[in-house]
Design a protein around this motif. Structure first.
Motif, PDB file in Angstrom:
ATOM      1  N   LEU A 139      -5.600   4.909  13.000  1.00 45.72           N
ATOM      2  CA  LEU A 139      -6.192   3.655  12.534  1.00 45.72           C
ATOM      3  C   LEU A 139      -6.232   3.629  11.002  1.00 45.72           C
ATOM      4  O   LEU A 139      -5.910   2.609  10.393  1.00 45.72           O
ATOM      5  N   SER A 140      -6.581   4.747  10.407  1.00 42.64           N
ATOM      6  CA  SER A 140      -6.644   4.828   8.953  1.00 42.64           C
ATOM      7  C   SER A 140      -5.283   4.513   8.325  1.00 42.64           C
ATOM      8  O   SER A 140      -5.200   3.780   7.340  1.00 42.64           O
ATOM      9  N   GLN A 141      -4.215   5.044   8.915  1.00 41.92           N
ATOM     10  CA  GLN A 141      -2.861   4.770   8.411  1.00 41.92           C
ATOM     11  C   GLN A 141      -2.538   3.281   8.483  1.00 41.92           C
ATOM     12  O   GLN A 141      -1.996   2.700   7.543  1.00 41.92           O
ATOM     13  N   GLN A 142      -2.871   2.653   9.611  1.00 45.16           N
ATOM     14  CA  GLN A 142      -2.554   1.228   9.796  1.00 45.16           C
ATOM     15  C   GLN A 142      -3.397   0.357   8.870  1.00 45.16           C
ATOM     16  O   GLN A 142      -2.911  -0.631   8.320  1.00 45.16           O
ATOM     17  N   LEU A 143      -4.663   0.718   8.692  1.00 43.61           N
ATOM     18  CA  LEU A 143      -5.517  -0.026   7.763  1.00 43.61           C
ATOM     19  C   LEU A 143      -5.008   0.104   6.331  1.00 43.61           C
ATOM     20  O   LEU A 143      -5.051  -0.860   5.560  1.00 43.61           O
ATOM     21  N   ALA A 144      -4.490   1.274   5.981  1.00 45.50           N
ATOM     22  CA  ALA A 144      -3.948   1.478   4.639  1.00 45.50           C
ATOM     23  C   ALA A 144      -2.742   0.570   4.393  1.00 45.50           C
ATOM     24  O   ALA A 144      -2.601   0.000   3.309  1.00 45.50           O
ATOM     25  N   VAL A 145      -1.884   0.417   5.392  1.00 45.09           N
ATOM     26  CA  VAL A 145      -0.724  -0.477   5.263  1.00 45.09           C
ATOM     27  C   VAL A 145      -1.205  -1.907   5.026  1.00 45.09           C
ATOM     28  O   VAL A 145      -0.715  -2.607   4.131  1.00 45.09           O
ATOM     29  N   LEU A 146      -2.183  -2.342   5.819  1.00 42.55           N
ATOM     30  CA  LEU A 146      -2.710  -3.709   5.675  1.00 42.55           C
ATOM     31  C   LEU A 146      -3.402  -3.895   4.324  1.00 42.55           C
ATOM     32  O   LEU A 146      -3.274  -4.945   3.688  1.00 42.55           O
ATOM     33  N   ARG A 147      -4.115  -2.879   3.883  1.00 36.98           N
ATOM     34  CA  ARG A 147      -4.824  -2.960   2.597  1.00 36.98           C
ATOM     35  C   ARG A 147      -3.834  -3.006   1.434  1.00 36.98           C
ATOM     36  O   ARG A 147      -3.982  -3.820   0.520  1.00 36.98           O
ATOM     37  N   ARG A 148      -2.810  -2.153   1.474  1.00 38.45           N
ATOM     38  CA  ARG A 148      -1.805  -2.145   0.399  1.00 38.45           C
ATOM     39  C   ARG A 148      -1.066  -3.475   0.303  1.00 38.45           C
ATOM     40  O   ARG A 148      -0.691  -3.907  -0.777  1.00 38.45           O
ATOM     41  N   SER A 149      -0.873  -4.111   1.446  1.00 40.55           N
ATOM     42  CA  SER A 149      -0.161  -5.397   1.446  1.00 40.55           C
ATOM     43  C   SER A 149      -1.039  -6.527   0.925  1.00 40.55           C
ATOM     44  O   SER A 149      -0.546  -7.608   0.628  1.00 40.55           O
ATOM     45  N   GLY A 150      -2.355  -6.277   0.857  1.00 43.97           N
ATOM     46  CA  GLY A 150      -3.274  -7.302   0.375  1.00 43.97           C
ATOM     47  C   GLY A 150      -3.750  -8.258   1.448  1.00 43.97           C
ATOM     48  O   GLY A 150      -4.417  -9.247   1.165  1.00 43.97           O
ATOM     49  N   ILE A 151      -3.443  -7.956   2.700  1.00 45.94           N
ATOM     50  CA  ILE A 151      -3.784  -8.853   3.798  1.00 45.94           C
ATOM     51  C   ILE A 151      -5.222  -8.640   4.293  1.00 45.94           C
ATOM     52  O   ILE A 151      -5.817  -9.522   4.882  1.00 45.94           O
ATOM     53  N   VAL A 152      -5.760  -7.418   4.041  1.00 43.75           N
ATOM     54  CA  VAL A 152      -7.163  -7.136   4.363  1.00 43.75           C
ATOM     55  C   VAL A 152      -7.832  -6.520   3.137  1.00 43.75           C
ATOM     56  O   VAL A 152      -7.160  -5.986   2.251  1.00 43.75           O
ATOM     57  N   VAL A 153      -9.151  -6.603   3.122  1.00 46.99           N
ATOM     58  CA  VAL A 153      -9.938  -5.973   2.070  1.00 46.99           C
ATOM     59  C   VAL A 153     -10.953  -5.040   2.705  1.00 46.99           C
ATOM     60  O   VAL A 153     -11.409  -5.274   3.820  1.00 46.99           O
ATOM     61  N   GLN A 154     -11.268  -3.983   1.967  1.00 43.87           N
ATOM     62  CA  GLN A 154     -12.253  -3.013   2.416  1.00 43.87           C
ATOM     63  C   GLN A 154     -13.607  -3.376   1.823  1.00 43.87           C
ATOM     64  O   GLN A 154     -13.699  -3.748   0.648  1.00 43.87           O
ATOM     65  N   ARG A 200     -15.859   1.915  12.699  1.00 38.48           N
ATOM     66  CA  ARG A 200     -16.280   2.511  13.976  1.00 38.48           C
ATOM     67  C   ARG A 200     -16.100   1.524  15.124  1.00 38.48           C
ATOM     68  O   ARG A 200     -15.730   1.900  16.234  1.00 38.48           O
ATOM     69  N   ASP A 201     -16.331   0.227  14.863  1.00 39.10           N
ATOM     70  CA  ASP A 201     -16.146  -0.792  15.897  1.00 39.10           C
ATOM     71  C   ASP A 201     -14.660  -1.039  16.171  1.00 39.10           C
ATOM     72  O   ASP A 201     -14.272  -1.289  17.312  1.00 39.10           O
ATOM     73  N   LEU A 202     -13.847  -0.963  15.128  1.00 43.34           N
ATOM     74  CA  LEU A 202     -12.399  -1.083  15.330  1.00 43.34           C
ATOM     75  C   LEU A 202     -11.902   0.064  16.204  1.00 43.34           C
ATOM     76  O   LEU A 202     -11.089  -0.142  17.120  1.00 43.34           O
ATOM     77  N   LEU A 203     -12.397   1.272  15.945  1.00 47.00           N
ATOM     78  CA  LEU A 203     -11.997   2.432  16.746  1.00 47.00           C
ATOM     79  C   LEU A 203     -12.388   2.260  18.208  1.00 47.00           C
ATOM     80  O   LEU A 203     -11.617   2.599  19.107  1.00 47.00           O
TER      81      LEU A 203
END
Length: 123
Positions: free
Chosen positions: A49-64, A36-39
């Motif tokens: 935002l969800s699409q971009q976070l998914a790309v970052l998560r799949r790459s392993g660069i961010v964690v949920q 919500r703060d990112l939005l």
């Protein structure tokens, strides 16, 4: 067959090659941030935002991170923050060089010559 290192690097930089993903990574440098703060900060549609976070998560660069109903994201490691700082230093140097070149060009330019109304000046 193993992917050559240069190709893996190119794919990594392609993954970073989106303004929203870069902005998300910048915001995560200070620690985990709720979606919500990112939005609020990025001002894009939740689905984008969800699409971009998914790309970052799949790459392993961010964690949920899930805490109750709150979903946050964090950098997977400190190297990403260092990469962003390096990019800032490189851009600063490039832009400083461009400013120096612009100043030189302005100093080297003779003042503009006024052209009289009615056409070119006869020789």
């Amino acid at each position: 067959m193993q992917v050559p290192l240069y190709q893996a690097k190119a794919e990594f930089f392609r993954m970073l090659g989106h303004p929203v993903r870069i902005r998300v990574l910048e915001l995560l440098q200070g620690g985990p941030v709720a979606v919500r703060d990112l939005l609020t900060e990025i001002e894009i549609e939740p689905s984008s935002l969800s699409q971009q976070l998914a790309v970052l998560r799949r790459s392993g660069i961010v964690v949920q991170i899930r805490e109750g109903s709150t979903v946050s994201y964090a950098l997977a490691g400190g190297d990403v923050a260092e990469l962003l700082r390096a990019a800032r230093r490189i851009l600063t140097e490039l832009l400083a060089g461009q400013n120096e070149l612009l100043a030189e060009l302005r100093q080297a330019d003779p003042p503009p010559v006024a052209v009289p109304q009615g056409g070119p000046v006869p020789r």
